[in-house]
Design a protein around this motif. Structure first.
Motif, PDB file in Angstrom:
ATOM      1  N   ALA A   1       0.839  -1.199   0.000  1.00 27.11           N
ATOM      2  CA  ALA A   1       0.000   0.000   0.000  1.00 27.11           C
ATOM      3  C   ALA A   1       0.873   1.248   0.000  1.00 27.11           C
ATOM      4  CB  ALA A   1      -0.916   0.005   1.217  1.00 27.11           C
TER       5      ALA A   1
ATOM      6  N   PRO B   1       0.039   4.748   1.145  1.00 33.56           N
ATOM      7  CA  PRO B   1      -0.961   5.667   1.698  1.00 33.56           C
ATOM      8  C   PRO B   1      -0.641   7.143   1.488  1.00 33.56           C
ATOM      9  CG  PRO B   1       0.325   4.633   3.450  1.00 33.56           C
ATOM     10  CD  PRO B   1       0.664   3.915   2.190  1.00 33.56           C
TER      11      PRO B   1
ATOM     12  N   SER C   1      -1.039   7.971  -2.128  1.00 30.41           N
ATOM     13  CA  SER C   1      -2.473   7.880  -2.423  1.00 30.41           C
ATOM     14  C   SER C   1      -3.186   9.173  -2.053  1.00 30.41           C
ATOM     15  CB  SER C   1      -3.097   6.701  -1.667  1.00 30.41           C
ATOM     16  OG  SER C   1      -2.612   5.468  -2.143  1.00 30.41           O
ATOM     17  N   ARG C   2      -2.900   9.689  -0.854  1.00 33.97           N
ATOM     18  CA  ARG C   2      -3.552  10.930  -0.423  1.00 33.97           C
ATOM     19  C   ARG C   2      -3.172  12.088  -1.341  1.00 33.97           C
ATOM     20  NH1 ARG C   2      -2.396   8.865   4.803  1.00 33.97           N
ATOM     21  NH2 ARG C   2      -0.494  10.116   4.956  1.00 33.97           N
TER      22      ARG C   2
ATOM     23  N   VAL D   1      -6.096   8.933  -5.266  1.00 28.54           N
ATOM     24  CA  VAL D   1      -6.494   7.577  -5.645  1.00 28.54           C
ATOM     25  C   VAL D   1      -6.036   6.627  -4.545  1.00 28.54           C
ATOM     26  CG1 VAL D   1      -6.328   8.071  -8.129  1.00 28.54           C
ATOM     27  CG2 VAL D   1      -4.348   7.097  -6.910  1.00 28.54           C
ATOM     28  N   THR D   2      -6.459   5.372  -4.640  1.00 27.45           N
ATOM     29  CA  THR D   2      -5.901   4.328  -3.780  1.00 27.45           C
ATOM     30  C   THR D   2      -4.828   3.614  -4.583  1.00 27.45           C
ATOM     31  OG1 THR D   2      -7.988   4.048  -2.602  1.00 27.45           O
ATOM     32  CG2 THR D   2      -6.402   2.245  -2.452  1.00 27.45           C
TER      33      THR D   2
ATOM     34  N   SER E   1      -1.600   1.097  -4.908  1.00 30.61           N
ATOM     35  CA  SER E   1      -0.824  -0.027  -4.388  1.00 30.61           C
ATOM     36  C   SER E   1       0.244  -0.394  -5.415  1.00 30.61           C
ATOM     37  CB  SER E   1      -1.722  -1.241  -4.118  1.00 30.61           C
ATOM     38  OG  SER E   1      -2.751  -0.921  -3.212  1.00 30.61           O
TER      39      SER E   1
ATOM     40  N   ARG F   1     -10.416  -8.297  -1.077  1.00 29.36           N
ATOM     41  CA  ARG F   1     -10.342  -7.019  -1.774  1.00 29.36           C
ATOM     42  C   ARG F   1     -10.799  -7.187  -3.213  1.00 29.36           C
ATOM     43  NH1 ARG F   1      -4.678  -3.554  -2.166  1.00 29.36           N
ATOM     44  NH2 ARG F   1      -5.490  -1.798  -3.401  1.00 29.36           N
TER      45      ARG F   1
ATOM     46  N   PRO G   1      -8.575  -4.205  -8.764  1.00 30.34           N
ATOM     47  CA  PRO G   1      -8.343  -2.775  -8.987  1.00 30.34           C
ATOM     48  C   PRO G   1      -9.047  -2.288 -10.246  1.00 30.34           C
ATOM     49  CG  PRO G   1      -6.417  -4.036  -9.630  1.00 30.34           C
ATOM     50  CD  PRO G   1      -7.358  -5.011  -8.975  1.00 30.34           C
TER      51      PRO G   1
ATOM     52  N   GLY H   1     -10.274   8.881  -7.004  1.00 30.83           N
ATOM     53  CA  GLY H   1     -10.966   7.837  -6.263  1.00 30.83           C
ATOM     54  C   GLY H   1     -10.768   6.443  -6.802  1.00 30.83           C
TER      55      GLY H   1
ATOM     56  N   ASP I   1      -9.071   2.840  -7.765  1.00 30.90           N
ATOM     57  CA  ASP I   1      -8.145   1.880  -7.150  1.00 30.90           C
ATOM     58  C   ASP I   1      -7.130   1.495  -8.220  1.00 30.90           C
ATOM     59  OD1 ASP I   1      -6.848  -0.262  -5.932  1.00 30.90           O
ATOM     60  OD2 ASP I   1      -8.666  -1.029  -5.001  1.00 30.90           O
TER      61      ASP I   1
END
Length: 331
Positions: free
Chosen positions: A20, A22, A25-26, A30-31, A33, A180, A183, A307, A309
């Motif tokens: 991940a 994080p 991502s912020r 987006v998310t 990985s 999960r 993506p 937003g 993945d």
């Protein structure tokens, strides 16, 4: 024939982890990985190990004694081919694009440590000379009574592409284990096209809603979309997948090569610093730095919506960091 029935020899330390990101991502909205295929381990790691699991099985079956391939000075593929050749008692021959260097650093140093026979071609003459030069090495080996095996640049063949069909299968199992969902996008660098061809086949089998995005790190005489569609169609036939792809089905971003293949770009260098400083993630100036720089740009432009993945395939290449000290951090 099923994917499981194609001869394959284990080389990588698989499955590789999914990491991940994080803080990135912020920042990106987006998310994000990362599939850590820089951790495949063998020969210094990188995505080409997955292709070589299939290609080396074929070479071993043919009793090959001389393994011949090509790439740039900082080619991860060439380095891993040299390692694989040595592991199975073969002599590696690397015909590399670029004049003979004054110093052997990064992947070139590892090529030397693996004892590869190196030939350097003038970059302006490379595209006309590479095929006959590799064939000349193969002919010389055959004349000595030694079977030779030529692997194209990047291991980009239909058989080699199955390494990334296998990778998507591995990913689908990892995601399922954690509950999960798949993506929205899977993104990878494009140098020769085999990884994207395999991902394209793989998502059609295991993640049919996921879009594959390639970020080109070099140019191509034949458009990447065309090359990859042809390779994906041929790779799919090897495992009895009946779907066919056209050029319009392949998504490749070509605006992030920078000055040239193997030459660092401003956006790529910025991505290297961002990944290192925010996530402790090492990218390189030849492949993954440019690809992540491109990924950041297409997220900012909305081509990949906020937003989403997103899974980035880290194809390795950290040895290529070290020849570029001046460009990355100065004195």
């Amino acid at each position: 024939m099923r994917l499981e029935d194609i001869p394959r020899i284990p080389l990588g330390f698989l499955p590789t982890p999914i990491d991940a990101m994080p803080r990135l991502s912020r920042e990106l909205g987006v998310t994000l990985s990362v599939k850590r295929d820089d951790f495949t381990g063998f020969g210094g790691g990188g995505n080409k190990v997955r292709k070589l699991e299939f290609l080396m099985a074929d070479a071993i079956a043919k009793n090959v004694k001389v393994l011949i391939t090509t790439g740039g000075h900082q080619s991860n593929h060439a380095r891993m081919c040299a390692a694989a050749a040595r592991k199975f008692g073969m002599h590696p021959v690397l015909v590399l694009r670029g004049n003979r260097p004054s110093e052997f650093q990064g992947n070139l140093l590892l090529d030397r440590l693996f004892g590869a026979e190196l030939e350097f071609l003038d970059p302006d003459a490379y595209f006309t000379e590479i095929a006959p030069r590799m064939q000349a090495h193969a002919d010389a080996a055959e004349a000595r009574g030694e079977a030779a095996y030529i692997i194209p640049v990047g291991g980009a063949t239909p058989l080699g592409s199955l390494g990334y069909v296998q990778a998507v299968k591995e990913l689908s199992e990892q995601y399922a284990e954690t509950g999960r969902k798949a993506p929205d996008f899977i993104v990878a660098p494009v140098g020769s096209g085999g990884t994207i061809a395999g991902l394209t086949i793989g998502v059609s089998l295991f993640w049919p809603e996921t879009k594959v995005v390639g970020i080109a790190v070099t140019g191509s005489a034949v458009p990447f979309t065309q090359r990859i569609a042809v390779m994906a169609n041929a790779g799919a036939k090897l495992i009895d997948v009946t779907r066919e792809w056209q050029s319009d089905d392949i998504w490749i971003e070509t605006d992030f090569v920078g000055p040239a293949y193997g030459v660092p770009s401003e956006a790529g260098n910025a991505a290297i610093h961002a990944a290192a400083e925010k996530e402790g993630l090492l990218l390189d100036p030849v492949y993954t730095g440019k690809a992540v720089g491109g990924l950041m740009s297409i997220i900012a432009s909305g081509k990949i919506p906020a937003g989403s993945d997103v899974l980035f395939v880290h194809c390795g290449g950290s040895p290529a960091l070290y020849p570029f000290t001046q460009q990355l951090v100065g004195n």
